[in-house]
Design a protein around this motif. Structure first.
Motif, PDB file in Angstrom:
ATOM      1  N   ARG A 105      50.390  33.996  37.865  1.00  0.00           N
ATOM      2  CA  ARG A 105      49.172  34.695  38.558  1.00  0.00           C
ATOM      3  C   ARG A 105      48.374  35.706  37.452  1.00  0.00           C
ATOM      4  NH1 ARG A 105      48.459  35.981  44.485  1.00  0.00           N
ATOM      5  NH2 ARG A 105      46.402  36.455  43.600  1.00  0.00           N
ATOM      6  N   LEU A 106      49.675  36.533  36.976  1.00  0.00           N
ATOM      7  CA  LEU A 106      49.231  37.538  36.119  1.00  0.00           C
ATOM      8  C   LEU A 106      48.707  36.933  34.574  1.00  0.00           C
ATOM      9  CD1 LEU A 106      52.133  40.085  37.072  1.00  0.00           C
ATOM     10  CD2 LEU A 106      49.691  40.442  37.212  1.00  0.00           C
ATOM     11  N   PRO A 137      44.610  42.014  36.262  1.00  0.00           N
ATOM     12  CA  PRO A 137      45.055  41.696  37.782  1.00  0.00           C
ATOM     13  C   PRO A 137      45.073  42.927  38.626  1.00  0.00           C
ATOM     14  CG  PRO A 137      46.683  41.664  36.195  1.00  0.00           C
ATOM     15  CD  PRO A 137      45.443  41.756  35.182  1.00  0.00           C
ATOM     16  N   THR A 138      45.007  42.681  39.678  1.00  0.00           N
ATOM     17  CA  THR A 138      45.089  43.983  40.417  1.00  0.00           C
ATOM     18  C   THR A 138      46.308  44.915  40.532  1.00  0.00           C
ATOM     19  OG1 THR A 138      46.237  42.923  42.673  1.00  0.00           O
ATOM     20  CG2 THR A 138      43.704  42.893  42.471  1.00  0.00           C
ATOM     21  N   ALA A 139      46.334  45.963  40.910  1.00  0.00           N
ATOM     22  CA  ALA A 139      47.461  46.701  40.802  1.00  0.00           C
ATOM     23  C   ALA A 139      48.333  46.389  41.818  1.00  0.00           C
ATOM     24  CB  ALA A 139      47.274  48.411  40.810  1.00  0.00           C
ATOM     25  N   ALA A 140      48.082  45.929  42.686  1.00  0.00           N
ATOM     26  CA  ALA A 140      49.097  45.504  43.948  1.00  0.00           C
ATOM     27  C   ALA A 140      50.036  44.370  43.422  1.00  0.00           C
ATOM     28  CB  ALA A 140      48.460  45.209  45.211  1.00  0.00           C
ATOM     29  N   LEU A 141      49.215  43.385  42.914  1.00  0.00           N
ATOM     30  CA  LEU A 141      49.978  42.204  42.064  1.00  0.00           C
ATOM     31  C   LEU A 141      50.813  42.797  40.915  1.00  0.00           C
ATOM     32  CD1 LEU A 141      49.982  38.871  42.505  1.00  0.00           C
ATOM     33  CD2 LEU A 141      48.415  39.123  40.431  1.00  0.00           C
ATOM     34  N   GLN A 142      50.598  43.685  40.334  1.00  0.00           N
ATOM     35  CA  GLN A 142      51.413  44.096  39.245  1.00  0.00           C
ATOM     36  C   GLN A 142      52.745  44.663  39.683  1.00  0.00           C
ATOM     37  OE1 GLN A 142      49.369  46.031  35.790  1.00  0.00           O
ATOM     38  NE2 GLN A 142      47.478  45.080  36.575  1.00  0.00           N
TER      39      GLN A 142
END
Length: 138
Positions: free
Chosen positions: A80-81, A91-96
């Motif tokens: 996804r990243l 990408p969102t910080a939450a995903l990272q």
């Protein structure tokens, strides 16, 4: 109020030999061969990352049956990243953060490598002084 006692780090510095008893750790047998990626992992970036990381983890005896699912989730997040960066949308910080937490659990970042014990054929075992060899008088 209970006295928690002196931390092990201070005991080592002062030369005390009585360290705290460590909690028992479950030892799971490592996976012997690199498993195929799960069927639900359809992102090409994720499958490529699975093949890369699984090979590294199996070689170091860090991949177990219990850790296959967390590895799959880490690879899914990686996919996804990669898609997000490729599309030009950060990408969102939450995903990272989720991805970083999962790969830290496997010791795959420079900081977390020191937290995962090394294993494999080159790992010295037994006497920690044995790597220095035996001195002979001559």
């Amino acid at each position: 109020m209970p006295n928690p006692g002196k931390p092990d780090s201070l005991k080592l510095i002062t030369g005390s030999r009585r360290l705290s008893k460590a909690a028992p750790v479950a030892t799971l047998p490592p996976v012997a061969t690199v498993p195929a990626a799960p069927d639900w992992l359809v992102n090409a970036h994720a499958v490529k990352e699975w093949n890369r990381l699984a090979l590294i983890l199996v070689a170091n005896k860090l991949l177990t049956e219990a850790s296959l699912s967390p590895l799959a989730h880490a690879c899914c997040l990686f996919g996804r990243l990669a898609q997000s960066w490729a599309s030009g949308i950060p990408p969102t910080a939450a995903l990272q953060a989720q991805y970083r937490n999962l790969i830290n659990d496997f010791g795959l970042t420079p900081v977390s490598q020191g937290k995962v014990p090394p294993s494999g054929p080159d790992t010295p075992g037994g006497n920690r002084f044995s790597r220095h060899g035996r001195h002979t008088r001559g």
